[in-house]
Design a protein around this motif. Structure first.
Motif, PDB file in Angstrom:
ATOM      1  N   VAL A  42       0.826  -1.212   0.000  1.00 54.38           N
ATOM      2  CA  VAL A  42       0.000   0.000   0.000  1.00 54.38           C
ATOM      3  C   VAL A  42       0.863   1.266   0.000  1.00 54.38           C
ATOM      4  O   VAL A  42       0.637   2.162  -0.816  1.00 54.38           O
ATOM      5  CB  VAL A  42      -1.022  -0.018   1.160  1.00 54.38           C
ATOM      6  N   PRO A  43       1.880   1.363   0.875  1.00 55.87           N
ATOM      7  CA  PRO A  43       2.704   2.586   0.830  1.00 55.87           C
ATOM      8  C   PRO A  43       3.432   2.772  -0.501  1.00 55.87           C
ATOM      9  O   PRO A  43       3.547   3.901  -0.989  1.00 55.87           O
ATOM     10  CB  PRO A  43       3.706   2.379   1.966  1.00 55.87           C
ATOM     11  N   ARG A  44       3.895   1.675  -1.104  1.00 53.44           N
ATOM     12  CA  ARG A  44       4.575   1.791  -2.403  1.00 53.44           C
ATOM     13  C   ARG A  44       3.626   2.267  -3.489  1.00 53.44           C
ATOM     14  O   ARG A  44       3.977   3.120  -4.311  1.00 53.44           O
ATOM     15  CB  ARG A  44       5.195   0.451  -2.808  1.00 53.44           C
ATOM     16  N   VAL A  45       2.418   1.715  -3.502  1.00 52.89           N
ATOM     17  CA  VAL A  45       1.435   2.111  -4.512  1.00 52.89           C
ATOM     18  C   VAL A  45       1.037   3.570  -4.295  1.00 52.89           C
ATOM     19  O   VAL A  45       0.954   4.340  -5.258  1.00 52.89           O
ATOM     20  CB  VAL A  45       0.206   1.179  -4.491  1.00 52.89           C
ATOM     21  N   ALA A 105      -7.203   4.671  -8.984  1.00 50.57           N
ATOM     22  CA  ALA A 105      -6.282   3.794  -8.258  1.00 50.57           C
ATOM     23  C   ALA A 105      -6.107   4.284  -6.828  1.00 50.57           C
ATOM     24  O   ALA A 105      -6.108   3.487  -5.885  1.00 50.57           O
ATOM     25  CB  ALA A 105      -4.932   3.744  -8.976  1.00 50.57           C
ATOM     26  N   SER A 106      -5.990   5.580  -6.672  1.00 54.35           N
ATOM     27  CA  SER A 106      -5.859   6.159  -5.336  1.00 54.35           C
ATOM     28  C   SER A 106      -7.094   5.873  -4.484  1.00 54.35           C
ATOM     29  O   SER A 106      -6.985   5.537  -3.297  1.00 54.35           O
ATOM     30  CB  SER A 106      -5.625   7.666  -5.435  1.00 54.35           C
ATOM     31  N   GLU A 107      -8.263   5.976  -5.091  1.00 54.47           N
ATOM     32  CA  GLU A 107      -9.505   5.673  -4.376  1.00 54.47           C
ATOM     33  C   GLU A 107      -9.541   4.218  -3.938  1.00 54.47           C
ATOM     34  O   GLU A 107      -9.941   3.913  -2.810  1.00 54.47           O
ATOM     35  CB  GLU A 107     -10.720   5.968  -5.259  1.00 54.47           C
ATOM     36  N   ARG A 108      -9.123   3.319  -4.820  1.00 52.03           N
ATOM     37  CA  ARG A 108      -9.126   1.893  -4.489  1.00 52.03           C
ATOM     38  C   ARG A 108      -8.152   1.586  -3.357  1.00 52.03           C
ATOM     39  O   ARG A 108      -8.458   0.789  -2.470  1.00 52.03           O
ATOM     40  CB  ARG A 108      -8.795   1.061  -5.719  1.00 52.03           C
ATOM     41  N   VAL A 109      -6.979   2.202  -3.393  1.00 50.17           N
ATOM     42  CA  VAL A 109      -6.006   1.986  -2.326  1.00 50.17           C
ATOM     43  C   VAL A 109      -6.544   2.529  -1.007  1.00 50.17           C
ATOM     44  O   VAL A 109      -6.443   1.875   0.031  1.00 50.17           O
ATOM     45  CB  VAL A 109      -4.652   2.646  -2.675  1.00 50.17           C
ATOM     46  N   THR A 110      -7.137   3.704  -1.054  1.00 49.78           N
ATOM     47  CA  THR A 110      -7.706   4.301   0.153  1.00 49.78           C
ATOM     48  C   THR A 110      -8.815   3.428   0.721  1.00 49.78           C
ATOM     49  O   THR A 110      -8.891   3.213   1.938  1.00 49.78           O
ATOM     50  CB  THR A 110      -8.233   5.719  -0.146  1.00 49.78           C
ATOM     51  N   HIS A 116      -9.128  -2.646   5.488  1.00 52.10           N
ATOM     52  CA  HIS A 116      -8.298  -3.758   5.921  1.00 52.10           C
ATOM     53  C   HIS A 116      -7.067  -3.375   6.737  1.00 52.10           C
ATOM     54  O   HIS A 116      -6.484  -4.240   7.395  1.00 52.10           O
ATOM     55  CB  HIS A 116      -7.821  -4.557   4.699  1.00 52.10           C
ATOM     56  N   CYS A 117      -6.672  -2.124   6.694  1.00 56.46           N
ATOM     57  CA  CYS A 117      -5.426  -1.739   7.358  1.00 56.46           C
ATOM     58  C   CYS A 117      -5.653  -0.956   8.642  1.00 56.46           C
ATOM     59  O   CYS A 117      -4.686  -0.505   9.255  1.00 56.46           O
ATOM     60  CB  CYS A 117      -4.558  -0.914   6.406  1.00 56.46           C
ATOM     61  N   GLY A 118      -6.863  -0.745   9.017  1.00 50.45           N
ATOM     62  CA  GLY A 118      -7.117  -0.013  10.247  1.00 50.45           C
ATOM     63  C   GLY A 118      -6.776   1.448  10.129  1.00 50.45           C
ATOM     64  O   GLY A 118      -7.032   2.087   9.118  1.00 50.45           O
ATOM     65  N   SER A 119      -6.157   1.990  11.134  1.00 49.85           N
ATOM     66  CA  SER A 119      -5.874   3.437  11.185  1.00 49.85           C
ATOM     67  C   SER A 119      -4.510   3.801  10.620  1.00 49.85           C
ATOM     68  O   SER A 119      -3.977   4.838  10.921  1.00 49.85           O
ATOM     69  CB  SER A 119      -5.984   3.936  12.615  1.00 49.85           C
ATOM     70  N   LYS A 120      -3.907   2.938   9.818  1.00 46.30           N
ATOM     71  CA  LYS A 120      -2.580   3.202   9.267  1.00 46.30           C
ATOM     72  C   LYS A 120      -2.630   4.192   8.139  1.00 46.30           C
ATOM     73  O   LYS A 120      -3.454   4.247   7.345  1.00 46.30           O
ATOM     74  CB  LYS A 120      -1.937   1.911   8.777  1.00 46.30           C
TER      75      LYS A 120
END
Length: 120
Positions: A42-45, A105-110, A116-120
């Motif tokens: 996620v951070p790389r994308v 793509a940004s919307e999908r990652v968000t 799934h990633c919680g508050s990260k």
């Protein structure tokens, strides 16, 4: 690597195989795999999407940006090279389409991150 290829790679990474599995049952990912995706992928994308968006929206000095392409097109038209200017104008339209893809793509990652990633 050109922007369209990188954009395609970013979108491909986001699909996580969902293109062929969309008509089938949902894919289940182990909690360990989800954690790895959240901490590494996620951070790389996100960084890649931001970098590409920044480049496309860059200044006239940024190679490949919309403003750079507009300037080159205008210069070619002034010099009488309308064929090259037309090619650059077509490339400019592609940049707009790439911005739309990057926004999606940004919307999908968000969305994935919030689900799934919680508050990260």
């Amino acid at each position: 690597m050109n922007i369209s290829r990188i954009g395609g790679l970013v979108l491909g990474m986001l699909l996580l195989g969902a293109g062929t599995a969309s008509a089938q049952e949902p894919i289940t990912i182990s909690p360990e795999k989800v954690q790895k995706i959240c901490s590494q992928r996620v951070p790389r994308v996100e960084a890649k999407v931001k970098a590409l968006t920044d480049k496309i929206n860059g200044t006239a000095e940024t190679l490949g940006s919309k403003k750079w392409i507009e300037q080159k097109s205008a210069d070619d038209r002034k010099a009488g090279n309308t064929a090259r200017a037309d090619v650059l104008d077509a490339r400019l339209k592609l940049r707009d389409a790439q911005l739309v893809k990057l926004a999606k793509a940004s919307e999908r990652v968000t969305k994935f991150k919030s689900e799934h990633c919680g508050s990260k």
